[in-house]
Scaffold this active site. Structure first.
Site, PDB file in Angstrom:
ATOM      1  N   ASN A   1      39.913  -2.430  61.287  1.00  0.00           N
ATOM      2  CA  ASN A   1      40.603  -1.231  60.766  1.00  0.00           C
ATOM      3  C   ASN A   1      39.602  -0.284  60.119  1.00  0.00           C
ATOM      4  O   ASN A   1      39.714   0.937  60.279  1.00  0.00           O
ATOM      5  CB  ASN A   1      41.696  -1.624  59.779  1.00  0.00           C
ATOM      6  CG  ASN A   1      42.971  -2.054  60.489  1.00  0.00           C
ATOM      7  OD1 ASN A   1      43.706  -1.227  61.009  1.00  0.00           O
ATOM      8  ND2 ASN A   1      43.204  -3.352  60.555  1.00  0.00           N
TER       9      ASN A   1
ATOM     10  N   ARG B   1      39.970 -15.134  36.745  1.00  0.00           N
ATOM     11  CA  ARG B   1      40.558 -14.095  37.595  1.00  0.00           C
ATOM     12  C   ARG B   1      40.530 -12.726  36.920  1.00  0.00           C
ATOM     13  O   ARG B   1      40.272 -11.708  37.541  1.00  0.00           O
ATOM     14  CB  ARG B   1      42.002 -14.523  37.899  1.00  0.00           C
ATOM     15  CG  ARG B   1      42.526 -14.086  39.229  1.00  0.00           C
ATOM     16  CD  ARG B   1      41.791 -14.715  40.387  1.00  0.00           C
ATOM     17  NE  ARG B   1      42.167 -14.051  41.623  1.00  0.00           N
ATOM     18  CZ  ARG B   1      41.488 -14.132  42.760  1.00  0.00           C
ATOM     19  NH1 ARG B   1      40.398 -14.839  42.846  1.00  0.00           N
ATOM     20  NH2 ARG B   1      41.908 -13.497  43.834  1.00  0.00           N
TER      21      ARG B   1
ATOM     22  N   MET C   1      42.099  -9.462  51.621  1.00  0.00           N
ATOM     23  CA  MET C   1      42.924 -10.668  51.475  1.00  0.00           C
ATOM     24  C   MET C   1      43.020 -11.151  50.028  1.00  0.00           C
ATOM     25  O   MET C   1      43.056 -12.355  49.775  1.00  0.00           O
ATOM     26  CB  MET C   1      42.362 -11.783  52.367  1.00  0.00           C
ATOM     27  CG  MET C   1      42.408 -11.443  53.830  1.00  0.00           C
ATOM     28  SD  MET C   1      44.065 -10.944  54.352  1.00  0.00           S
ATOM     29  CE  MET C   1      43.912 -10.981  56.112  1.00  0.00           C
TER      30      MET C   1
ATOM     31  N   HIS D   1      49.992  -3.179  56.826  1.00  0.00           N
ATOM     32  CA  HIS D   1      50.631  -4.492  57.001  1.00  0.00           C
ATOM     33  C   HIS D   1      51.017  -4.628  58.475  1.00  0.00           C
ATOM     34  O   HIS D   1      51.613  -3.703  59.045  1.00  0.00           O
ATOM     35  CB  HIS D   1      51.883  -4.588  56.112  1.00  0.00           C
ATOM     36  CG  HIS D   1      52.528  -5.925  56.216  1.00  0.00           C
ATOM     37  ND1 HIS D   1      51.996  -7.057  55.631  1.00  0.00           N
ATOM     38  CD2 HIS D   1      53.641  -6.332  56.879  1.00  0.00           C
ATOM     39  CE1 HIS D   1      52.757  -8.098  55.924  1.00  0.00           C
ATOM     40  NE2 HIS D   1      53.762  -7.684  56.674  1.00  0.00           N
TER      41      HIS D   1
ATOM     42  N   ASP E   1      53.979  -5.368  49.030  1.00  0.00           N
ATOM     43  CA  ASP E   1      54.519  -4.770  50.266  1.00  0.00           C
ATOM     44  C   ASP E   1      55.779  -3.918  50.033  1.00  0.00           C
ATOM     45  O   ASP E   1      56.554  -3.691  50.958  1.00  0.00           O
ATOM     46  CB  ASP E   1      54.825  -5.850  51.329  1.00  0.00           C
ATOM     47  CG  ASP E   1      53.556  -6.522  51.845  1.00  0.00           C
ATOM     48  OD1 ASP E   1      52.482  -5.907  51.777  1.00  0.00           O
ATOM     49  OD2 ASP E   1      53.650  -7.665  52.326  1.00  0.00           O
TER      50      ASP E   1
ATOM     51  N   GLU F   1      47.949  -0.511  64.465  1.00  0.00           N
ATOM     52  CA  GLU F   1      47.120  -0.421  63.249  1.00  0.00           C
ATOM     53  C   GLU F   1      45.986   0.590  63.371  1.00  0.00           C
ATOM     54  O   GLU F   1      45.792   1.425  62.481  1.00  0.00           O
ATOM     55  CB  GLU F   1      46.529  -1.797  62.913  1.00  0.00           C
ATOM     56  CG  GLU F   1      47.569  -2.825  62.540  1.00  0.00           C
ATOM     57  CD  GLU F   1      46.944  -4.144  62.103  1.00  0.00           C
ATOM     58  OE1 GLU F   1      45.912  -4.137  61.438  1.00  0.00           O
ATOM     59  OE2 GLU F   1      47.515  -5.195  62.447  1.00  0.00           O
TER      60      GLU F   1
HETATM   61  C1  GRF Z   1      44.931  -6.707  59.962  1.00  0.00           C
HETATM   62  O1  GRF Z   1      45.820  -7.407  60.778  1.00  0.00           O
HETATM   63  C2  GRF Z   1      45.698  -6.027  58.856  1.00  0.00           C
HETATM   64  O2  GRF Z   1      46.964  -5.630  59.246  1.00  0.00           O
HETATM   65  C3  GRF Z   1      45.790  -7.114  57.839  1.00  0.00           C
HETATM   66  O3  GRF Z   1      44.566  -7.792  57.917  1.00  0.00           O
HETATM   67  C4  GRF Z   1      43.994  -7.620  59.215  1.00  0.00           C
HETATM   68  C5  GRF Z   1      42.622  -7.047  59.040  1.00  0.00           C
HETATM   69  O4  GRF Z   1      41.830  -7.016  60.172  1.00  0.00           O
HETATM   70  N1  GRF Z   1      46.138  -6.569  56.551  1.00  0.00           N
HETATM   71  P1  GRF Z   1      40.443  -6.245  60.151  1.00  0.00           P
HETATM   72  O5  GRF Z   1      39.558  -6.869  59.071  1.00  0.00           O
HETATM   73  O6  GRF Z   1      40.699  -4.791  59.876  1.00  0.00           O
HETATM   74  O7  GRF Z   1      39.856  -6.462  61.520  1.00  0.00           O
END
Ligand code: GRF
Length: 208
Positions: free
Chosen positions: A14, A66, A91, A110, A151, A181
């Site tokens: 992305n 944290r 993440m 998402h 979300d 995406e």
């Molecule tokens: C994607 O599927 C996005 O929707 C999710 O995490 C993934 C990221 O992929 N939140 P990348 O690191 O952009 O390849």
């Protein structure tokens, strides 16, 4: 110029879609000033360096708890004085201090049509597994602002993707990336860069 910081954890496809859209002139008046990862091995950091953006790591293991990690992440983001923060496969549950410091200035992608298959536990391949298990015929992706609830922030753009017979979670994940995406994330940034997204009564309103 929309000063943008991108937060990543993994491959960064992305992020690459955003960098390519800037290079191709599909996103204008926007600069990726820094890419920050919680994971030092994220390939997204290489993509950032190739594009001439600062590549930074803020790693939870380097902090006693944290809260200290969250404060360090906030401090690092603030160094770049961003107008927009993009979560592109980040993440980590976004720290509340970051959400409060940048209201309606953080966007996330998402890989489903919110409010389906979202919230706690729905990340990565699990989202696509759940969609296949339920037997929905359409899934897709959503770009939304980040608020204090996972979300649940105002939805900016959604795009549907057809589910096909024989899809596996991996095949579906790839199709959702390619068909949704990588298109709607750059589109959302271009709209924001040109002042076309306002939040009214908790909903994003897009002007032409
Ligand atoms: C994607 O599927 C996005 O929707 C999710 O995490 C993934 C990221 O992929 N939140 P990348 O690191 O952009 O390849």
């Amino acid at each position: 110029m929309l000063k943008t910081v991108v937060l990543v954890s993994g491959g960064g496809t992305n992020l690459q879609a955003i960098l390519d859209a800037i290079a191709e002139g599909k996103i204008t008046d926007t600069e990726i000033t820094a890419v920050i990862s919680n994971n030092p091995n994220a390939y997204a950091l290489e993509r950032a360096k190739k594009a001439g953006a600062a590549a930074e790591v803020v790693r939870p293991a380097d902090f006693p708890d944290r809260e200290a990690f969250h404060e360090a992440l906030l401090a690092k983001v603030k160094e770049y004085e961003p107008d927009l923060i993009v979560l592109a496969g980040f993440m980590v549950q976004v720290p509340m201090c970051l959400v409060k410091a940048f209201p309606n200035q953080i966007i996330n992608i998402h890989p489903a049509l919110i409010p389906s298959f979202c919230g706690k536990g729905f990340y990565g391949l699990r989202v696509h597994e759940a969609a296949l298990k339920r037997g929905v015929k359409l899934t897709g992706a959503t770009v939304h602002f980040v608020n204090e609830n996972l979300d649940e922030g105002p939805i900016i753009i959604q795009k549907a993707v057809r589910i096909k017979e024989g899809d596996t979670p991996e095949i579906l994940q790839r199709r959702v990336m390619e068909e949704a995406e990588w298109q709607i994330m750059p589109e959302a940034i271009q709209l924001i860069a040109h002042g076309k997204v306002k939040v009214v009564d908790g909903k994003a309103v897009i002007s032409e």
